[in-house]
Design an enzyme around this catalytic site. Structure first.
Site, short mmCIF file in Angstrom:
data_model
loop_
_atom_site.label_atom_id
_atom_site.label_comp_id
_atom_site.label_asym_id
_atom_site.label_seq_id
_atom_site.Cartn_x
_atom_site.Cartn_y
_atom_site.Cartn_z
N HIS A 236 0.87 -1.18 0.00
CA HIS A 236 0.00 0.00 0.00
C HIS A 236 0.90 1.23 0.00
O HIS A 236 1.86 1.29 0.76
CB HIS A 236 -0.89 -0.02 1.25
CG HIS A 236 -2.04 0.93 1.16
ND1 HIS A 236 -1.87 2.29 1.24
CD2 HIS A 236 -3.36 0.73 0.99
CE1 HIS A 236 -3.06 2.88 1.13
NE2 HIS A 236 -3.98 1.95 0.97
N ARG A 256 -6.55 10.26 -0.32
CA ARG A 256 -6.33 10.71 -1.70
C ARG A 256 -7.67 10.82 -2.44
O ARG A 256 -7.86 11.71 -3.25
CB ARG A 256 -5.36 9.76 -2.41
CG ARG A 256 -3.92 10.00 -2.00
CD ARG A 256 -2.97 8.95 -2.55
NE ARG A 256 -3.15 7.67 -1.86
CZ ARG A 256 -3.17 6.49 -2.46
NH1 ARG A 256 -3.04 6.42 -3.76
NH2 ARG A 256 -3.34 5.39 -1.76
#
Lengths: 610, 251, 244
Positions: A236, A256
């Site tokens: 990740h 994000r």
């Protein structure tokens, strides 16, 4: 003779995260007598750590969305390595499974029109992730848990399975122990569903908790199932990097998705430089367009602007961050900066409450006032136990797998949000599959006593070795394993490293044979670790060997010595299975997608991995 | 590694009342002191039956002034039970005095005082706490009168502003913030609904509920400030009536 | 390197002693890290229940210097240098070993609660403002710190009559759900024993998820119980309006 208790069930589910709970609920609904085993307390499984959301093409926010688009996104994200049938079932059934959660009491965030709200995520063309702030996994597991407790199946908490028992080629039971007091337990079962999650604890920096010790992979491997696609390990892009105690803990992609910006130490927004040519047209041309997209998303209005480059797939973003840090443009603690603080503070707290608290409490950082430091963290393994797409049964009759421990669904790279939907779609299918299998099975298979005795002997070993001069501390061995995996089988791989890694893993096997513990069996974590190491080592070796054999870069698997994607190698899965005492690796052809689905993919053959 | 202390206790390895290191006793002690001072003062004033009225100004302890021939005691006693009952059954005060006076518990993680036969608010006398909403209605009545008193002090005998009037207005403001942030009112205003968006009426009640919720979040603050202000208002009026303090006029 | 003095309860089933450990302090360290240090370097048998280490799973509940809290959220830099840090298991539930207690009672209680029962034929159009209250309750990570600190369970040991704050939160989340159709108020009053709560708010003080357990869950439930059982006047008016 050591005592153990015995329980009998039609279906035994091992693991009580999203997939295990969903499988148990389904098998129970099919009239099965179900037992559910979990290594920690009910409701604590790693599913609670899932934050961003569950992907399902409901089309509530972007009405253009449908299962075919979701299917395409999933296959493209997985670099076409996915089992197409699983990806299809997943995309088709996810919306129903999400609505079902709602009917069972899950309280998703809502749109202005009173429908389930969906947010953008990397690799998903449309806003598709149903969510509850940034604690979607908790909502899901609690909903399934509350649904489960009223189904009346038996739950065995803090219980670990150490061996699967077989009658001939068929699975017939499982042996384990209770963590609480160390007493042994034998489950006689006609079918077993493994839903044990991933392998994270084989790596130093991981978002996974202690439970992720490759139990399902190890048990199934020992029982004769094969593990596919093990080379595809997802890092990740955004884990915490500071302070040391929380290194690796997940920072949701939701940051994000809500407009978080990645910058290096010079304040440069680097992500656009790392977008692969083939996907560049899906992202905004400049920062102004990104900003318009974010503003539109916040206001909940439609826009023709394209998404910010930070929303590229996880493998890309992770490699970008890794490269920035490696080339000396990282933040003080070896990460990069992720900034959401330019947005309204109250909104950030509302949409990302647990991120806010996580940084405030654990790192003394106020994410509404300044950037976070983030770096890649081992997060997920796409590979796992090979199962039949429709029934979730492995090649061992009666042995099923669902969730992260199964393989095939996500191909070479998993899209964010596809994990939670994977759990409920395939959890349910595994429940159905197991019930169907049991109904056809007739009588209960036998549980051979010699296998039970062997399982007991194995568990007693570490105590017996306690006094040996060459006895090893299991924690030291785990640390060594972590170093090997992180050093030689990390984000970027090459032949030399992988060969060294495999060699060192072989040496480590000797240490694992000598791990020892002392004290009583009551809640003895050192003893538990002795057993966990065996599974972790199997998975680690499978990852390293598969990675060595795949001489290309595809999705999450990046080879510095083979940077291109090879269309030829894309036609084969890597399959690992047990061969005597050794590990056998085969290349097996991928299932071929039928023509009507093939049409969904534009003719665009590329050799660039991105 | 050395053994420092042997654990005792049948239920669990906890020794003594608590293993807390901090000054956990400070908060309940301060609360008990504050309440006791107020109760002593209020009781004294309730029975004093003097120095509560001058011109259009009347002490909140004595308003509305009800003089009944058959009632030989201070008229304050006819009034004070209402706000006193409101505060005694108030969810915040309950927390405060259960901790400070009844020591159930004195502080979090500290052993309760006496654990035989605890019935909480299930049995007499504390089951009467459920009457809180009735005291709320009465408190609103008294509060209305206090606002009336403040305006009366402002306009009688002619429109003017003096220090006591200012104090009375501040007191009314604080009492309103306390009264309308009440948990029972929060429930009655909208908290009892399951669906706020059902129709126009529930949407209006949602707005009220949201406002009450904002006040309610600081209920403790309002409770202490208004307790102090009501005591101080009475005290100042008493001193003015007794010619001890001045009452300057601003205009 | 700076060292911390930990005094950790060691033993099985209530009998045991406090043992002292010296643990080197790293920046940003939490008490759970210190326990792990002991596990990895001094004594691998020390038992502690934990999982996510990010305050999301609610496994590592214990009492640090007498205050119930999550070990993974108790930062070492909050203590004075050299201060003795006492770490004990949570008190209210039967002891297993070292820092681990048996919290299974809570799971038994959960089974008794009437589950979510959606109104038949509901169209599932539900607005954000209608579920915001419920979402607060759904944040609960079941660390059971509120159950541990609640004096009704902790000191009076009335597990027979009171479900505890955790399940008041669950009941409130169900009762306030706009789509739920079951009525649990009789249960709230009787089996769940909301009247045992004297709203002294320790549950709210210890909640690592900042759920306003008392103000937003228990008190509203108490008021709903008043509606149903202690307010004849309101009940009378309601029945009159309903009759129309």
């Amino acid at each position: 003779m050591t005592n153990y208790e015995t329980h009998e069930h039609d279906v035994l589910v091992v693991g009580a995260g999203g997939a295990g709970l969903r499988a148990a609920i389904e098998a129970s609904a099919q009239g099965m007598n179900v037992g559910l085993v979990c290594k920690s307390l009910l409701g604590k499984a790693h599913t609670v750590m899932a934050e961003g959301g569950v992907a399902a093409a409901l089309g509530n926010v972007d009405p253009e969305d449908n299962w075919e688009v979701h299917f395409q996104d999933t296959m493209n994200g997985g670099k076409m390595m996915n089992n197409w049938r699983m990806a299809q079932l997943h995309a088709q059934e996810a919306p129903d499974r999400v609505r079902e959660l709602q009917e069972w009491g899950a309280v998703f965030d809502r749109t202005n029109k009173g429908q389930i709200l969906q947010r953008a995520f990397g690799g998903h063309k449309y806003k598709r992730l149903c969510h509850v702030g940034d604690r979607t996994g908790l909502e899901m597991i609690r909903t399934l848990q509350d649904q489960g407790v009223h189904r009346g199946f038996a739950v065995y908490m803090e219980c670990a399975i150490t061996k699967l028992i077989k009658d001939g080629d068929k699975v017939s039971g499982a042996f384990g122990y209770y963590r609480e007091d160390g007493r042994y337990v034998l489950f006689k079962a006609k079918a077993i569903v493994l839903a044990t999650g991933g392998v994270g604890k084989a790596f130093t920096v991981t978002s996974n908790s202690w439970e992720y010790t490759a139990d399902g992979q190890g048990l199934a491997y020992d029982a004769g199932a094969d593990l596919i696609d093990m080379e595809f390990v997802q890092f990740h892009p955004t884990g915490m990097v500071w302070p040391p105690g929380v290194r690796g803990i997940l920072v949701t992609e939701g940051v994000r998705g809500e407009g978080g910006i990645l910058r290096n130490k010079d304040g440069y927004r680097f992500m656009r430089d790392y977008l692969p040519e083939s996907t560049k047209d899906q992202f905004s041309a400049d920062d102004a367009e990104s900003e318009r997209w974010v503003n539109a998303a916040i206001a909940g209005v439609k826009t023709n602007d394209k998404r910010p480059p930070e929303l590229s797939t996880r493998d890309n973003v992770a490699r970008a961050i890794y490269t920035e840090v490696k080339e000396g443009r990282g933040s003080p603690h070896g990460g990069v900066f992720l900034d959401i603080s330019y947005q309204d503070a109250a909104r950030v707290r509302k949409k990302l409450p647990s991120m806010y608290h996580q940084f405030k409490d654990l790192a003394d950082v106020d994410i509404t006032a300044g950037p976070m430091e983030v770096g890649p963290t081992m997060h997920y393994i796409m590979g796992g136990i090979r199962v039949d797409a429709d029934s979730q049964m492995s090649r061992v009759p009666g042995l099923f797998a669902a969730g992260e421990c199964s393989g095939g669904m996500h191909g070479a790279n998993r899209l964010g949000g596809n994990s939670l939907s994977d759990l409920i779609v395939f959890g349910r299918l595994a429940g159905v599959g197991a019930a169907d299998y049991v109904k056809k099975l007739g009588g209960a298979p036998a549980v051979p006593q010699d296998q039970v005795d062997a399982a007991i002997a194995e568990m007693e070993e570490p105590f017996r070795r306690g006094a040996d001069s060459n006895a090893k501390n299991p924690y030291d061995v785990q640390k060594k394993l972590n170093q090997i995996m992180s050093t030689y089988v990390g984000i970027f791989r090459n032949k030399e490293d992988l060969e060294t890694g495999i060699q060192k893993l072989q040496e480590l096997k000797e240490d694992v044979k000598n791990v020892a513990t002392k004290g009583s069996k009551t809640y003895n974590p050192g003893w538990h670790m002795c057993r966990d190491l065996k599974n972790m080592l199997i998975a680690s070796e499978a990852i390293a060997r598969s990675a060595l054999s795949r001489e290309e870069s595809r999705g999450a698997h990046s080879r510095t010595d083979f940077e291109q994607l090879s269309p030829e190698l894309g036609k084969y899965n890597t399959a690992i299975s047990k061969d005597g005492e050794g590990m056998k690796l085969e290349k097996t052809p991928c299932p071929v997608m039928p023509e009507d689905l093939k049409k969904l993919f534009a003719k665009k053959e590329t050799t660039h991995n991105g | 590694m050395n053994e420092t202390k042997a654990a005792t206790g049948t239920m669990h390895p906890h020794t003594g009342m608590t293993t807390r290191h901090d000054a956990w006793w400070l908060a309940p002690l301060m609360v008990a002191t504050g309440f006791t001072l107020f109760i002593v003062y209020a009781t004294y004033r309730a029975f004093e039956n003097n120095f509560y009225e001058i011109g259009a100004i009347i002490s909140p302890f004595y308003s509305p002034k009800i003089v009944l021939d058959w009632f030989p005691f201070s008229p304050a006693l006819l009034i004070l039970w209402m706000p006193a009952g409101f505060r005694a059954t108030c969810y915040y005060y309950r927390k405060a005095y259960y901790r400070a006076y009844f020591l159930t518990p004195p502080a979090c993680g500290v052993k309760v005082y006496g654990n035989k036969g605890y019935t909480g608010e299930r049995a007499f006398p504390f089951v009467l706490q459920n009457l809180h909403r009735y005291f709320f209605y009465l408190a609103v009545l008294v509060l209305t009168i206090l606002w009336y008193d403040a305006f009366k002090a402002l306009i009688e005998p002619k429109f003017h502003l003096d220090l006591v009037t200012v104090i009375m207005f501040i007191n009314c403001f604080l009492l309103s913030g306390y009264t309308f942030g009440c948990h029972a009112y929060r429930h009655l205003a909208g908290g009892g609904l399951n669906c706020f968006s059902e129709n126009e009426s529930t949407k209006q009640r949602f707005k009220i509920w949201e406002f009450v919720t904002k006040l309610n979040e600081h209920h403790m603050g309002w409770a202490w400030c208004s307790l102090f202000s009501v005591g101080f208002t009475d005290f100042y009026i008493r001193q003015v009536c007794a010619n001890v303090f001045p009452n300057p006029t601003f205009f | 390197m700076a060292e911390a003095n930990l005094k950790v309860f060691r033993g099985e089933k209530d009998s045991g002693t406090f043992e002292n450990y010296k643990v080197p302090i790293e920046e940003g360290m939490v008490v759970l890290d210190a326990i792990h240090y002991i596990q990895q370097n001094i004594d691998p048998t020390i038992a502690v229940r934990w999982n996510c280490k990010a305050a999301k799973c609610g496994s590592c509940s214990a009492e640090v210097n007498g205050r119930p809290q999550l070990l993974c959220k108790s930062r070492m830099d909050k203590f004075e240098p050299g201060e003795e840090i006492t770490v004990q298991p949570i008190k209210t539930f039967p002891h297993v070993k070292d820092l681990v207690s048996d919290v299974s009672w809570n799971y038994e209680v959960n089974k008794k609660i009437v589950p979510f029962t959606p109104k038949p034929g509901h169209n599932w159009v539900v607005y954000q403002e209608d579920i915001e209250r419920v979402q607060e309750f759904r944040k609960c990570i079941e660390c059971f710190l509120c159950q541990n600190v609640c004096h009704v369970l902790r000191d009076h040991d009335r597990k027979d009559g009171f479900y505890g704050p955790r399940f008041m939160v669950r009941l409130a989340g169900l009762e306030m759900h706009p789509v739920d159709s079951a009525n649990r108020l009789k249960m709230v009053k009787e089996d769940a024993g909301v009247g045992f709560c004297n709203i002294t708010k320790c549950c709210t003080e210890v909640c690592p998820e900042d759920i306003h357990i008392t103000d937003n869950a228990i008190i509203p439930l108490k008021e709903r119980v008043v509606d149903e059982f202690y307010d004849p006047i309101a009940k009378f008016f309601k029945s009159v309006f309903k009759a129309k």
